[in-house]
Design a protein around this motif. Structure first.
Motif, PDB file in Angstrom:
ATOM      1  N   TYR A 176      22.585  57.196  65.742  1.00 65.67           N
ATOM      2  CA  TYR A 176      22.687  56.328  66.977  1.00 65.67           C
ATOM      3  C   TYR A 176      24.427  56.503  67.912  1.00 65.67           C
ATOM      4  O   TYR A 176      24.252  57.573  68.548  1.00 65.67           O
ATOM      5  N   GLN A 177      24.604  57.128  66.524  1.00 64.76           N
ATOM      6  CA  GLN A 177      26.337  57.245  66.951  1.00 64.76           C
ATOM      7  C   GLN A 177      27.105  57.636  67.428  1.00 64.76           C
ATOM      8  O   GLN A 177      27.394  58.629  68.209  1.00 64.76           O
ATOM      9  N   LEU A 178      25.814  59.100  66.733  1.00 66.73           N
ATOM     10  CA  LEU A 178      26.368  59.935  67.021  1.00 66.73           C
ATOM     11  C   LEU A 178      25.626  60.743  67.939  1.00 66.73           C
ATOM     12  O   LEU A 178      25.854  62.029  68.936  1.00 66.73           O
ATOM     13  N   GLY A 179      24.610  60.535  68.605  1.00 64.27           N
ATOM     14  CA  GLY A 179      23.654  60.259  70.005  1.00 64.27           C
ATOM     15  C   GLY A 179      25.249  60.346  70.945  1.00 64.27           C
ATOM     16  O   GLY A 179      25.443  60.819  72.031  1.00 64.27           O
ATOM     17  N   ILE A 180      25.798  58.735  71.133  1.00 64.81           N
ATOM     18  CA  ILE A 180      26.214  58.385  71.603  1.00 64.81           C
ATOM     19  C   ILE A 180      27.878  58.974  71.917  1.00 64.81           C
ATOM     20  O   ILE A 180      27.645  58.944  73.437  1.00 64.81           O
ATOM     21  N   GLU A 181      27.899  59.832  70.514  1.00 65.51           N
ATOM     22  CA  GLU A 181      29.005  60.446  70.677  1.00 65.51           C
ATOM     23  C   GLU A 181      28.763  62.516  72.005  1.00 65.51           C
ATOM     24  O   GLU A 181      29.784  62.516  72.752  1.00 65.51           O
ATOM     25  N   GLY A 232      20.686  56.986  70.976  1.00 66.40           N
ATOM     26  CA  GLY A 232      22.133  56.585  71.563  1.00 66.40           C
ATOM     27  C   GLY A 232      22.159  57.329  72.452  1.00 66.40           C
ATOM     28  O   GLY A 232      22.381  57.071  73.645  1.00 66.40           O
ATOM     29  N   LEU A 233      21.511  58.934  72.824  1.00 63.85           N
ATOM     30  CA  LEU A 233      21.788  59.455  74.198  1.00 63.85           C
ATOM     31  C   LEU A 233      21.221  58.458  74.836  1.00 63.85           C
ATOM     32  O   LEU A 233      21.496  59.015  76.217  1.00 63.85           O
ATOM     33  N   ASN A 234      20.070  57.561  74.384  1.00 58.82           N
ATOM     34  CA  ASN A 234      19.521  57.169  75.921  1.00 58.82           C
ATOM     35  C   ASN A 234      19.920  56.466  76.011  1.00 58.82           C
ATOM     36  O   ASN A 234      20.203  56.033  77.473  1.00 58.82           O
ATOM     37  N   GLN A 241      21.925  53.239  57.089  1.00 64.63           N
ATOM     38  CA  GLN A 241      23.088  54.217  56.934  1.00 64.63           C
ATOM     39  C   GLN A 241      22.730  55.354  58.259  1.00 64.63           C
ATOM     40  O   GLN A 241      24.037  55.795  59.240  1.00 64.63           O
ATOM     41  N   ASN A 242      22.433  55.634  57.613  1.00 68.32           N
ATOM     42  CA  ASN A 242      21.482  57.076  58.725  1.00 68.32           C
ATOM     43  C   ASN A 242      21.469  56.984  59.974  1.00 68.32           C
ATOM     44  O   ASN A 242      21.880  57.193  60.822  1.00 68.32           O
TER      45      ASN A 242
END
Length: 190
Positions: A181-186, A78-80, A175-176
């Motif tokens: 992934y969404q946490l990385g984007i946020e 997500g961060l990447n 689900q995790n």
């Protein structure tokens, strides 16, 4: 004849129950052994397409299952995908305490008995300069209840409040990955 059948059934049932206890004990012992195990250097870098990309560090302790690794990698992805160059690694003496080049730091551990793993805590004790970093904490566990492991990790942040704390139930693999992934984007967007 019926007595012999009942005895055999009782013996079989006792044998199965004893086997379950042995397996449960071995799993618990394995978990506690992993809590202390320091892995060697497992550096993995997710490059960014931008030459001037900000950098993130994801430090995680593997678990008995792939849960901690899956979550760490999903956060990193997500961060990447949001433009960060991400370094993933396991905690230990091989990992530099110099975090000055990173703007986001993620610490993750499986939770065994309300405790994060020792190598992660030992690594966090060596760190300085977290003040200007966005810090995320995650744990994986058999249960989504409780947060004792986060209390222990937060004391190692020297008064810095984490940007986000996330607990993932190990049995909810897919689900995790989506949530991580969404946490990385946020985290990248902040």
């Amino acid at each position: 004849m019926k007595k012999q059948i009942k005895r055999r059934a009782l013996k079989t049932m006792l044998f199965v129950i004893a086997g379950i206890f042995v397996l449960l004990g071995a799993s618990i012992a394995g978990g506690f052994a992993l809590m202390k195990h320091e892995y060697s250097d497992r550096t993995q870098i997710l490059k960014s397409e931008s030459a001037s990309a900000m950098k993130a560090l994801v430090v995680y302790q593997p678990s008995i299952t792939s849960a901690s690794s899956d979550v760490a990698h999903a956060i990193a992805e997500g961060l990447n995908h949001a433009g960060f160059e991400v370094t993933l690694n396991t905690p230990g003496k091989h990992l530099s305490a110099d975090i000055s080049g990173y703007s986001v730091i993620v610490f993750g551990s499986p939770n065994y008995g309300g405790s994060p793993c020792e190598p992660l805590m030992d690594y966090m004790k060596r760190l300085e300069g977290l003040t200007d970093k966005r810090v995320l904490l995650f744990s994986t566990s058999g249960s989504a209840e409780g947060r004792l492991e986060f209390d222990k990790l937060e004391t190692l942040l020297h008064g810095i409040k984490p940007y986000k704390i996330a607990k993932y139930q190990a049995s909810e693999g897919e689900q995790n990955k989506v949530a991580a992934y969404q946490l990385g984007i946020e985290a990248a967007a902040q």
